[in-house]
Design a protein around this motif. Structure first.
Motif, mmCIF file in Angstrom:
data_model
loop_
_atom_site.group_PDB
_atom_site.id
_atom_site.type_symbol
_atom_site.label_atom_id
_atom_site.label_comp_id
_atom_site.label_asym_id
_atom_site.label_seq_id
_atom_site.Cartn_x
_atom_site.Cartn_y
_atom_site.Cartn_z
ATOM 1 N N ASN A 109 0.825 -1.206 0.000
ATOM 2 C CA ASN A 109 0.000 0.000 0.000
ATOM 3 C C ASN A 109 0.864 1.264 0.000
ATOM 4 O O ASN A 109 0.503 2.272 -0.619
ATOM 5 C CB ASN A 109 -0.949 0.005 1.196
ATOM 6 C CG ASN A 109 -2.130 -0.924 0.987
ATOM 7 O OD1 ASN A 109 -2.535 -1.165 -0.142
ATOM 8 N ND2 ASN A 109 -2.687 -1.457 2.062
ATOM 9 N N TYR A 110 2.028 1.228 0.657
ATOM 10 C CA TYR A 110 2.958 2.352 0.579
ATOM 11 C C TYR A 110 3.619 2.424 -0.798
ATOM 12 O O TYR A 110 3.923 3.505 -1.303
ATOM 13 C CB TYR A 110 4.018 2.239 1.676
ATOM 14 C CG TYR A 110 3.546 2.718 3.016
ATOM 15 C CD1 TYR A 110 3.444 4.084 3.298
ATOM 16 C CD2 TYR A 110 3.176 1.822 4.013
ATOM 17 C CE1 TYR A 110 2.997 4.536 4.527
ATOM 18 C CE2 TYR A 110 2.722 2.255 5.254
ATOM 19 C CZ TYR A 110 2.641 3.615 5.507
ATOM 20 O OH TYR A 110 2.185 4.066 6.721
ATOM 21 N N ARG A 145 2.276 1.902 -3.600
ATOM 22 C CA ARG A 145 1.370 2.469 -4.607
ATOM 23 C C ARG A 145 1.729 3.908 -4.989
ATOM 24 O O ARG A 145 1.515 4.334 -6.119
ATOM 25 C CB ARG A 145 -0.074 2.439 -4.092
ATOM 26 C CG ARG A 145 -0.656 1.063 -3.896
ATOM 27 C CD ARG A 145 -2.049 1.170 -3.275
ATOM 28 N NE ARG A 145 -2.494 -0.115 -2.763
ATOM 29 C CZ ARG A 145 -3.087 -1.052 -3.486
ATOM 30 N NH1 ARG A 145 -3.285 -0.828 -4.774
ATOM 31 N NH2 ARG A 145 -3.465 -2.195 -2.954
ATOM 32 N N GLU A 146 2.267 4.667 -4.031
ATOM 33 C CA GLU A 146 2.608 6.065 -4.302
ATOM 34 C C GLU A 146 3.795 6.185 -5.253
ATOM 35 O O GLU A 146 3.987 7.231 -5.879
ATOM 36 C CB GLU A 146 2.929 6.782 -2.983
ATOM 37 C CG GLU A 146 3.214 8.266 -3.141
ATOM 38 C CD GLU A 146 3.589 8.938 -1.825
ATOM 39 O OE1 GLU A 146 3.895 10.141 -1.861
ATOM 40 O OE2 GLU A 146 3.580 8.262 -0.784
ATOM 41 N N HIS A 147 4.549 5.120 -5.388
ATOM 42 C CA HIS A 147 5.823 5.213 -6.093
ATOM 43 C C HIS A 147 5.874 4.344 -7.349
ATOM 44 O O HIS A 147 6.929 3.880 -7.769
ATOM 45 C CB HIS A 147 6.965 4.842 -5.139
ATOM 46 C CG HIS A 147 6.963 5.679 -3.900
ATOM 47 N ND1 HIS A 147 7.347 7.006 -3.897
ATOM 48 C CD2 HIS A 147 6.561 5.391 -2.630
ATOM 49 C CE1 HIS A 147 7.209 7.491 -2.671
ATOM 50 N NE2 HIS A 147 6.737 6.538 -1.892
ATOM 51 N N SER A 183 1.131 6.252 -12.126
ATOM 52 C CA SER A 183 -0.212 6.556 -11.615
ATOM 53 C C SER A 183 -1.295 5.724 -12.282
ATOM 54 O O SER A 183 -2.402 5.597 -11.747
ATOM 55 C CB SER A 183 -0.517 8.048 -11.806
ATOM 56 O OG SER A 183 -0.487 8.392 -13.185
#
Length: 456
Positions: A220-221, A223-225, A228
Protein backbone atom coordinates in the motif's frame (compact mmCIF):
# COMPACT_ATOMS: atom_id res chain seq x y z
CA UNK A 1 -20.66 -14.16 -60.44
CA UNK A 2 -18.07 -12.79 -58.05
CA UNK A 3 -19.19 -12.63 -54.43
CA UNK A 4 -18.99 -9.05 -53.16
CA UNK A 5 -18.91 -7.75 -49.61
CA UNK A 6 -22.63 -6.91 -49.66
CA UNK A 7 -23.25 -10.57 -50.52
CA UNK A 8 -21.16 -11.56 -47.51
CA UNK A 9 -23.25 -9.28 -45.31
CA UNK A 10 -26.38 -10.97 -46.67
CA UNK A 11 -24.83 -14.37 -45.92
CA UNK A 12 -24.45 -13.30 -42.30
CA UNK A 13 -28.03 -11.99 -42.26
CA UNK A 14 -29.28 -15.38 -43.48
CA UNK A 15 -27.67 -16.93 -40.40
CA UNK A 16 -29.50 -14.68 -37.93
CA UNK A 17 -31.52 -17.56 -36.50
CA UNK A 18 -28.35 -19.63 -36.11
CA UNK A 19 -26.70 -16.71 -34.34
CA UNK A 20 -29.64 -16.31 -31.98
CA UNK A 21 -29.65 -20.04 -31.20
CA UNK A 22 -25.93 -19.94 -30.47
CA UNK A 23 -26.17 -16.82 -28.29
CA UNK A 24 -29.02 -18.31 -26.27
CA UNK A 25 -27.50 -21.78 -25.97
CA UNK A 26 -24.27 -20.44 -24.47
CA UNK A 27 -26.14 -17.89 -22.33
CA UNK A 28 -28.42 -20.58 -20.89
CA UNK A 29 -25.47 -22.85 -20.04
CA UNK A 30 -22.87 -20.52 -18.47
CA UNK A 31 -19.50 -22.02 -17.57
CA UNK A 32 -16.67 -20.23 -15.78
CA UNK A 33 -13.09 -20.21 -17.03
CA UNK A 34 -11.43 -23.61 -16.97
CA UNK A 35 -14.80 -25.41 -17.10
CA UNK A 36 -16.10 -24.47 -20.56
CA UNK A 37 -16.59 -28.04 -21.78
CA UNK A 38 -20.17 -27.74 -23.08
CA UNK A 39 -19.51 -24.33 -24.65
CA UNK A 40 -16.32 -25.42 -26.42
CA UNK A 41 -17.94 -28.64 -27.59
CA UNK A 42 -20.94 -26.71 -28.94
CA UNK A 43 -18.71 -24.57 -31.14
CA UNK A 44 -16.63 -27.57 -32.19
CA UNK A 45 -19.77 -29.34 -33.41
CA UNK A 46 -21.11 -26.22 -35.12
CA UNK A 47 -17.92 -25.57 -37.08
CA UNK A 48 -17.23 -29.23 -37.82
CA UNK A 49 -20.69 -29.52 -39.39
CA UNK A 50 -19.87 -26.50 -41.54
CA UNK A 51 -16.76 -28.21 -42.91
CA UNK A 52 -14.01 -26.73 -40.75
CA UNK A 53 -11.08 -28.90 -39.69
CA UNK A 54 -10.99 -28.99 -35.88
CA UNK A 55 -7.56 -28.84 -34.26
CA UNK A 56 -7.38 -29.48 -30.52
CA UNK A 57 -4.52 -28.85 -28.10
CA UNK A 58 -3.87 -31.75 -25.74
CA UNK A 59 -2.72 -29.46 -22.91
CA UNK A 60 -5.79 -27.21 -23.08
CA UNK A 61 -9.01 -29.17 -22.95
CA UNK A 62 -11.36 -26.32 -23.83
CA UNK A 63 -9.23 -24.52 -26.45
CA UNK A 64 -9.31 -25.35 -30.14
CA UNK A 65 -8.82 -24.02 -33.65
CA UNK A 66 -11.30 -24.58 -36.49
CA UNK A 67 -9.60 -24.07 -39.86
CA UNK A 68 -10.79 -23.84 -43.45
CA UNK A 69 -8.97 -23.03 -46.69
CA UNK A 70 -5.34 -23.04 -47.75
CA UNK A 71 -2.63 -20.53 -48.41
CA UNK A 72 -2.12 -16.94 -47.35
CA UNK A 73 -3.29 -14.78 -45.77
CA UNK A 74 -4.27 -16.73 -42.67
CA UNK A 75 -6.87 -14.80 -40.69
CA UNK A 76 -7.61 -15.60 -37.04
CA UNK A 77 -11.08 -14.79 -35.69
CA UNK A 78 -11.04 -14.85 -31.89
CA UNK A 79 -13.97 -16.39 -30.02
CA UNK A 80 -14.58 -16.58 -26.28
CA UNK A 81 -17.30 -18.28 -24.25
CA UNK A 82 -16.47 -18.23 -20.53
CA UNK A 83 -18.92 -16.78 -18.03
CA UNK A 84 -18.45 -14.95 -14.72
CA UNK A 85 -18.99 -16.47 -11.27
CA UNK A 86 -22.02 -15.27 -9.31
CA UNK A 87 -23.65 -13.36 -12.20
CA UNK A 88 -26.56 -15.66 -12.94
CA UNK A 89 -29.40 -13.48 -14.19
CA UNK A 90 -32.75 -13.80 -15.91
CA UNK A 91 -33.72 -11.63 -18.89
CA UNK A 92 -35.55 -9.12 -16.75
CA UNK A 93 -35.15 -5.51 -15.61
CA UNK A 94 -34.71 -6.54 -11.97
CA UNK A 95 -31.79 -8.30 -10.34
CA UNK A 96 -33.06 -11.88 -10.37
CA UNK A 97 -30.67 -14.81 -10.78
CA UNK A 98 -31.65 -17.97 -12.62
CA UNK A 99 -29.89 -19.75 -9.77
CA UNK A 100 -28.45 -17.93 -6.77
CA UNK A 101 -24.66 -17.94 -6.76
CA UNK A 102 -24.39 -19.53 -10.21
CA UNK A 103 -22.34 -18.05 -13.07
CA UNK A 104 -23.74 -15.82 -15.78
CA UNK A 105 -22.69 -14.03 -18.95
CA UNK A 106 -22.19 -10.56 -17.51
CA UNK A 107 -19.44 -9.85 -20.04
CA UNK A 108 -21.45 -11.06 -23.03
CA UNK A 109 -19.12 -13.83 -24.09
CA UNK A 110 -22.14 -15.80 -25.27
CA UNK A 111 -22.48 -13.05 -27.87
CA UNK A 112 -18.75 -12.78 -28.49
CA UNK A 113 -18.16 -16.43 -29.37
CA UNK A 114 -21.37 -16.72 -31.38
CA UNK A 115 -20.76 -13.66 -33.59
CA UNK A 116 -17.15 -14.72 -34.15
CA UNK A 117 -18.29 -18.21 -35.20
CA UNK A 118 -20.99 -16.90 -37.57
CA UNK A 119 -18.50 -14.43 -39.04
CA UNK A 120 -16.02 -17.26 -39.57
CA UNK A 121 -18.67 -19.41 -41.24
CA UNK A 122 -19.55 -16.56 -43.63
CA UNK A 123 -15.86 -16.15 -44.50
CA UNK A 124 -15.54 -19.90 -45.07
CA UNK A 125 -18.48 -19.84 -47.46
CA UNK A 126 -16.88 -16.94 -49.31
CA UNK A 127 -13.54 -18.78 -49.68
CA UNK A 128 -15.40 -21.89 -50.78
CA UNK A 129 -17.46 -20.01 -53.40
CA UNK A 130 -14.55 -18.01 -54.82
CA UNK A 131 -11.84 -20.66 -54.63
CA UNK A 132 -9.19 -18.06 -53.79
CA UNK A 133 -6.03 -18.45 -51.75
CA UNK A 134 -6.62 -17.83 -48.09
CA UNK A 135 -7.29 -19.51 -44.78
CA UNK A 136 -9.72 -18.65 -42.02
CA UNK A 137 -9.30 -19.86 -38.46
CA UNK A 138 -11.84 -19.60 -35.68
CA UNK A 139 -10.08 -19.79 -32.32
CA UNK A 140 -12.06 -21.13 -29.39
CA UNK A 141 -10.41 -19.29 -26.51
CA UNK A 142 -11.19 -20.33 -22.92
CA UNK A 143 -10.34 -18.58 -19.65
CA UNK A 144 -10.38 -15.00 -20.92
CA UNK A 145 -11.91 -13.79 -17.67
CA UNK A 146 -8.93 -15.36 -15.90
CA UNK A 147 -6.68 -13.39 -18.30
CA UNK A 148 -4.70 -16.45 -19.28
CA UNK A 149 -6.41 -18.56 -21.97
CA UNK A 150 -4.74 -16.99 -25.01
CA UNK A 151 -1.45 -16.72 -23.10
CA UNK A 152 -1.52 -20.48 -22.66
CA UNK A 153 -2.55 -20.96 -26.29
CA UNK A 154 0.42 -18.84 -27.36
CA UNK A 155 2.73 -20.87 -25.12
CA UNK A 156 1.60 -24.03 -26.93
CA UNK A 157 2.05 -22.34 -30.35
CA UNK A 158 -1.61 -22.47 -31.31
CA UNK A 159 -1.40 -19.12 -33.11
CA UNK A 160 1.65 -20.01 -35.19
CA UNK A 161 1.23 -19.30 -38.88
CA UNK A 162 -1.46 -16.60 -38.52
CA UNK A 163 -1.09 -13.29 -40.35
CA UNK A 164 -3.94 -11.16 -38.94
CA UNK A 165 -6.38 -11.38 -36.04
CA UNK A 166 -9.90 -9.97 -35.72
CA UNK A 167 -11.44 -9.46 -32.29
CA UNK A 168 -14.60 -7.87 -30.98
CA UNK A 169 -16.38 -7.38 -27.69
CA UNK A 170 -19.94 -6.54 -26.66
CA UNK A 171 -20.09 -3.03 -25.21
CA UNK A 172 -22.32 0.05 -25.20
CA UNK A 173 -20.91 1.58 -28.39
CA UNK A 174 -20.27 0.92 -32.07
CA UNK A 175 -16.60 1.79 -32.23
CA UNK A 176 -13.00 0.77 -32.88
CA UNK A 177 -10.19 0.48 -30.35
CA UNK A 178 -6.76 1.16 -31.83
CA UNK A 179 -5.13 0.29 -28.53
CA UNK A 180 -6.17 -0.53 -25.02
CA UNK A 181 -6.14 -3.07 -22.21
CA UNK A 182 -3.89 -2.77 -19.21
CA UNK A 183 -1.14 -5.34 -19.10
CA UNK A 184 -1.57 -7.60 -16.11
CA UNK A 185 0.10 -10.34 -14.09
CA UNK A 186 -1.11 -12.69 -11.38
CA UNK A 187 1.12 -13.90 -8.56
CA UNK A 188 0.63 -15.91 -5.38
CA UNK A 189 2.70 -15.37 -2.22
CA UNK A 190 2.79 -18.21 0.29
CA UNK A 191 4.29 -17.56 3.72
CA UNK A 192 5.43 -20.36 6.03
CA UNK A 193 6.04 -19.79 9.73
CA UNK A 194 5.86 -21.81 12.91
CA UNK A 195 2.72 -22.55 14.89
CA UNK A 196 2.40 -22.17 18.62
CA UNK A 197 -0.20 -21.46 21.30
CA UNK A 198 -1.02 -17.79 20.91
CA UNK A 199 -1.46 -17.27 24.69
CA UNK A 200 0.69 -19.97 26.34
CA UNK A 201 3.83 -19.65 24.18
CA UNK A 202 3.48 -16.88 21.59
CA UNK A 203 7.24 -16.28 21.62
CA UNK A 204 7.77 -19.70 20.03
CA UNK A 205 5.53 -18.92 17.06
CA UNK A 206 6.39 -17.17 13.81
CA UNK A 207 3.18 -15.86 12.28
CA UNK A 208 2.70 -16.29 8.55
CA UNK A 209 -0.41 -14.12 8.87
CA UNK A 210 1.63 -11.27 10.33
CA UNK A 211 3.87 -11.54 7.28
CA UNK A 212 0.89 -11.32 4.93
CA UNK A 213 -0.45 -8.25 6.72
CA UNK A 214 2.95 -6.55 6.75
CA UNK A 215 3.37 -7.31 3.06
CA UNK A 216 0.01 -5.74 2.26
CA UNK A 217 0.88 -2.63 4.28
CA UNK A 218 4.17 -2.37 2.42
CA UNK A 219 2.48 -2.70 -0.96
CA UNK A 220 0.00 0.00 0.00
CA UNK A 221 2.96 2.35 0.58
CA UNK A 222 4.44 1.22 -2.73
CA UNK A 223 1.37 2.47 -4.61
CA UNK A 224 2.61 6.07 -4.30
CA UNK A 225 5.82 5.21 -6.09
CA UNK A 226 4.63 3.45 -9.23
CA UNK A 227 3.11 4.88 -12.38
CA UNK A 228 -0.21 6.56 -11.61
CA UNK A 229 -2.00 4.35 -14.15
CA UNK A 230 -0.99 1.14 -12.36
CA UNK A 231 -3.48 -0.94 -10.40
CA UNK A 232 -2.55 -3.38 -7.63
CA UNK A 233 -5.29 -5.66 -6.23
CA UNK A 234 -5.04 -8.45 -3.69
CA UNK A 235 -6.93 -10.96 -1.59
CA UNK A 236 -5.69 -12.89 1.43
CA UNK A 237 -5.94 -16.38 2.86
CA UNK A 238 -5.23 -16.87 6.56
CA UNK A 239 -5.35 -20.66 6.32
CA UNK A 240 -8.47 -20.91 8.48
CA UNK A 241 -6.64 -21.22 11.81
CA UNK A 242 -8.34 -20.36 15.10
CA UNK A 243 -7.26 -17.10 16.80
CA UNK A 244 -5.45 -18.99 19.58
CA UNK A 245 -3.03 -20.57 17.10
CA UNK A 246 -0.09 -18.64 15.67
CA UNK A 247 -0.76 -19.28 11.94
CA UNK A 248 2.07 -21.30 10.36
CA UNK A 249 0.67 -20.74 6.84
CA UNK A 250 -0.96 -17.79 5.11
CA UNK A 251 -0.94 -16.30 1.68
CA UNK A 252 -1.99 -13.50 -0.60
CA UNK A 253 -2.94 -13.35 -4.27
CA UNK A 254 -1.99 -10.26 -6.25
CA UNK A 255 -2.94 -8.78 -9.60
CA UNK A 256 -0.66 -6.06 -10.93
CA UNK A 257 -1.90 -3.99 -13.89
CA UNK A 258 -0.17 -1.19 -15.81
CA UNK A 259 -0.20 0.31 -19.31
CA UNK A 260 2.71 -1.86 -20.49
CA UNK A 261 3.89 -5.36 -19.64
CA UNK A 262 7.35 -3.94 -18.92
CA UNK A 263 5.78 -1.80 -16.16
CA UNK A 264 3.95 -4.83 -14.80
CA UNK A 265 7.15 -6.88 -14.57
CA UNK A 266 8.99 -4.04 -12.82
CA UNK A 267 6.21 -3.45 -10.29
CA UNK A 268 5.77 -7.17 -9.65
CA UNK A 269 9.49 -7.45 -8.87
CA UNK A 270 9.12 -4.65 -6.33
CA UNK A 271 6.08 -6.34 -4.79
CA UNK A 272 8.28 -9.43 -4.47
CA UNK A 273 10.87 -7.43 -2.53
CA UNK A 274 8.16 -6.17 -0.18
CA UNK A 275 7.17 -9.80 0.44
CA UNK A 276 10.79 -10.70 1.20
CA UNK A 277 10.94 -7.79 3.64
CA UNK A 278 7.79 -8.98 5.40
CA UNK A 279 9.28 -12.47 5.68
CA UNK A 280 12.49 -11.02 7.11
CA UNK A 281 10.59 -9.00 9.72
CA UNK A 282 8.56 -11.98 10.88
CA UNK A 283 11.28 -14.65 10.54
CA UNK A 284 9.10 -16.60 8.12
CA UNK A 285 9.73 -17.89 4.62
CA UNK A 286 7.96 -16.76 1.47
CA UNK A 287 7.52 -18.38 -1.92
CA UNK A 288 6.42 -16.24 -4.87
CA UNK A 289 4.78 -17.96 -7.81
CA UNK A 290 3.89 -15.96 -10.91
CA UNK A 291 0.89 -17.66 -12.51
CA UNK A 292 0.79 -15.77 -15.82
CA UNK A 293 0.80 -12.30 -17.31
CA UNK A 294 -0.94 -10.74 -20.28
CA UNK A 295 0.14 -7.85 -22.50
CA UNK A 296 -1.41 -4.56 -23.42
CA UNK A 297 -2.88 -4.26 -26.92
CA UNK A 298 -0.35 -3.21 -29.55
CA UNK A 299 -1.76 -0.26 -31.48
CA UNK A 300 -2.26 -0.49 -35.23
CA UNK A 301 -4.00 2.54 -36.71
CA UNK A 302 -4.02 1.13 -40.23
CA UNK A 303 -5.96 -1.90 -39.02
CA UNK A 304 -8.22 0.35 -36.96
CA UNK A 305 -9.01 2.38 -40.06
CA UNK A 306 -9.98 -0.79 -41.93
CA UNK A 307 -12.19 -1.94 -39.06
CA UNK A 308 -13.89 1.46 -38.90
CA UNK A 309 -14.68 1.42 -42.62
CA UNK A 310 -16.32 -1.97 -42.12
CA UNK A 311 -18.41 -0.65 -39.23
CA UNK A 312 -19.60 2.03 -41.65
CA UNK A 313 -20.61 -0.60 -44.21
CA UNK A 314 -22.32 -3.04 -41.84
CA UNK A 315 -25.92 -2.84 -40.64
CA UNK A 316 -25.70 -1.24 -37.23
CA UNK A 317 -28.12 -2.54 -34.58
CA UNK A 318 -31.61 -1.04 -34.86
CA UNK A 319 -33.68 -1.32 -31.66
CA UNK A 320 -37.45 -1.15 -31.64
CA UNK A 321 -39.64 0.60 -29.06
CA UNK A 322 -40.03 -2.50 -26.89
CA UNK A 323 -36.26 -3.03 -26.78
CA UNK A 324 -35.62 0.63 -25.99
CA UNK A 325 -38.18 0.41 -23.19
CA UNK A 326 -36.42 -2.65 -21.74
CA UNK A 327 -33.09 -0.79 -21.96
CA UNK A 328 -34.59 2.18 -20.12
CA UNK A 329 -35.86 -0.09 -17.36
CA UNK A 330 -32.37 -1.59 -16.97
CA UNK A 331 -31.03 1.94 -16.57
CA UNK A 332 -33.41 2.62 -13.68
CA UNK A 333 -30.93 0.73 -11.48
CA UNK A 334 -28.01 2.91 -12.67
CA UNK A 335 -27.25 6.28 -11.09
CA UNK A 336 -28.40 9.35 -13.02
CA UNK A 337 -24.82 10.65 -13.08
CA UNK A 338 -23.44 7.47 -14.66
CA UNK A 339 -26.28 7.31 -17.17
CA UNK A 340 -25.93 10.96 -18.20
CA UNK A 341 -22.14 10.70 -18.48
CA UNK A 342 -22.38 7.66 -20.78
CA UNK A 343 -25.14 9.08 -22.95
CA UNK A 344 -23.17 12.29 -23.41
CA UNK A 345 -19.99 10.36 -24.23
CA UNK A 346 -21.72 8.17 -26.80
CA UNK A 347 -23.98 10.98 -28.10
CA UNK A 348 -27.17 8.93 -27.76
CA UNK A 349 -29.43 12.02 -27.85
CA UNK A 350 -31.22 10.78 -24.76
CA UNK A 351 -31.81 7.26 -26.04
CA UNK A 352 -30.75 4.34 -23.83
CA UNK A 353 -29.00 2.39 -26.61
CA UNK A 354 -26.32 3.64 -28.97
CA UNK A 355 -27.97 3.58 -32.38
CA UNK A 356 -25.32 5.13 -34.62
CA UNK A 357 -21.63 4.82 -35.46
CA UNK A 358 -19.45 6.46 -32.83
CA UNK A 359 -16.55 8.71 -33.79
CA UNK A 360 -13.31 7.22 -35.08
CA UNK A 361 -11.20 8.59 -32.25
CA UNK A 362 -13.57 7.84 -29.36
CA UNK A 363 -11.05 5.29 -28.03
CA UNK A 364 -8.76 8.22 -27.13
CA UNK A 365 -11.22 9.55 -24.54
CA UNK A 366 -12.85 6.21 -23.74
CA UNK A 367 -9.94 3.76 -23.53
CA UNK A 368 -10.15 0.10 -22.61
CA UNK A 369 -8.84 0.18 -19.03
CA UNK A 370 -9.59 -3.43 -18.15
CA UNK A 371 -7.23 -6.25 -19.11
CA UNK A 372 -7.56 -9.04 -21.65
CA UNK A 373 -5.37 -11.86 -22.87
CA UNK A 374 -6.30 -10.69 -26.38
CA UNK A 375 -3.52 -8.17 -25.93
CA UNK A 376 -1.02 -10.99 -26.30
CA UNK A 377 -2.37 -11.85 -29.73
CA UNK A 378 -1.68 -8.29 -30.90
CA UNK A 379 2.01 -8.80 -30.13
CA UNK A 380 2.16 -11.91 -32.32
CA UNK A 381 0.31 -10.49 -35.34
CA UNK A 382 -1.64 -7.35 -36.24
CA UNK A 383 -4.99 -7.37 -34.42
CA UNK A 384 -8.00 -5.08 -34.63
CA UNK A 385 -10.68 -4.69 -31.97
CA UNK A 386 -14.24 -3.42 -32.39
CA UNK A 387 -17.27 -3.20 -30.16
CA UNK A 388 -20.97 -2.98 -30.96
CA UNK A 389 -23.94 -1.75 -28.98
CA UNK A 390 -25.20 -4.70 -26.90
CA UNK A 391 -26.36 -3.11 -23.63
CA UNK A 392 -27.51 0.36 -22.58
CA UNK A 393 -25.16 3.33 -22.35
CA UNK A 394 -24.45 3.61 -18.62
CA UNK A 395 -24.50 -0.12 -17.95
CA UNK A 396 -21.06 -1.55 -17.18
CA UNK A 397 -19.90 -5.05 -18.09
CA UNK A 398 -19.61 -7.59 -15.25
CA UNK A 399 -23.02 -6.56 -13.87
CA UNK A 400 -26.42 -8.21 -13.67
CA UNK A 401 -27.75 -5.57 -16.07
CA UNK A 402 -25.23 -6.51 -18.79
CA UNK A 403 -26.00 -10.19 -18.18
CA UNK A 404 -29.71 -9.52 -18.72
CA UNK A 405 -29.01 -7.58 -21.92
CA UNK A 406 -26.65 -10.29 -23.20
CA UNK A 407 -29.48 -12.81 -22.94
CA UNK A 408 -31.91 -10.57 -24.81
CA UNK A 409 -32.45 -9.36 -28.36
CA UNK A 410 -30.42 -6.24 -27.47
CA UNK A 411 -27.25 -8.30 -27.32
CA UNK A 412 -28.20 -10.50 -30.25
CA UNK A 413 -28.66 -7.51 -32.56
CA UNK A 414 -25.26 -6.18 -31.57
CA UNK A 415 -23.76 -9.61 -32.21
CA UNK A 416 -25.28 -9.79 -35.70
CA UNK A 417 -23.69 -6.48 -36.59
CA UNK A 418 -20.35 -7.68 -35.22
CA UNK A 419 -20.51 -10.82 -37.38
CA UNK A 420 -21.00 -8.66 -40.47
CA UNK A 421 -18.06 -6.45 -39.52
CA UNK A 422 -15.84 -9.48 -38.89
CA UNK A 423 -16.71 -10.97 -42.27
CA UNK A 424 -16.21 -7.62 -44.00
CA UNK A 425 -12.77 -7.08 -42.49
CA UNK A 426 -11.70 -10.56 -43.61
CA UNK A 427 -13.07 -9.85 -47.11
CA UNK A 428 -10.89 -6.74 -47.40
CA UNK A 429 -7.81 -8.52 -46.08
CA UNK A 430 -8.20 -11.20 -48.76
CA UNK A 431 -8.85 -8.71 -51.57
CA UNK A 432 -6.74 -5.63 -50.80
CA UNK A 433 -3.01 -6.43 -50.75
CA UNK A 434 -2.14 -2.75 -50.34
CA UNK A 435 -4.16 -2.62 -47.12
CA UNK A 436 -2.45 -5.75 -45.86
CA UNK A 437 0.93 -4.18 -46.59
CA UNK A 438 0.09 -1.00 -44.66
CA UNK A 439 -1.09 -2.98 -41.63
CA UNK A 440 1.95 -5.26 -41.66
CA UNK A 441 4.33 -2.34 -42.13
CA UNK A 442 2.95 -0.60 -39.03
CA UNK A 443 3.08 -3.86 -37.10
CA UNK A 444 6.73 -4.45 -38.01
CA UNK A 445 7.65 -0.91 -37.01
CA UNK A 446 6.09 -1.24 -33.56
CA UNK A 447 6.49 -4.89 -32.65
CA UNK A 448 8.78 -6.06 -29.91
CA UNK A 449 10.00 -9.48 -28.83
CA UNK A 450 7.11 -11.50 -27.46
CA UNK A 451 7.37 -14.40 -25.04
CA UNK A 452 4.26 -15.73 -23.28
CA UNK A 453 4.37 -14.92 -19.57
CA UNK A 454 3.48 -18.45 -18.64
CA UNK A 455 5.56 -21.42 -17.52
CA UNK A 456 3.28 -24.31 -18.46
Amino acid sequence: MKMEKKDLHLEVKKMESLLQTSCRTIWENPEVGGNEKASADYFRRLLDAEGFHIINEEHLEHAFCAEYGSGKPVIAILGEYDALPGLSQKVTDKKKPVKAGAPGHGCGHNLLGSAAAVGAIAVKRYLEAEGISGTVRFYGCPEEELLCGKVKMAYYHMFDGCDFAISWHPMSANMVYDNGYLASASAHFEFKGRSSHAAFAPELGRSALDAVELMNVGVNYLREHVTSKARIHYTTDSGGFAPNIVPPRAGSWYFVRAPYISDVKEILARVGKVAEGAALMTETQVEMKVDYGCCEMQENHAFGDLAYENLKEAELPVFDEEEMAFANRLLESVSDADKEKAQKLYETEGKPMVWKLNSRNLYEINPLTASSDSGDVSHMMPMCAISTSCWPAGVAPHTWQSAAAAGSSLGEKGALCAAQVIAGIAYDLYNKPEVREDILKEFEEKKDEYTPMYEG
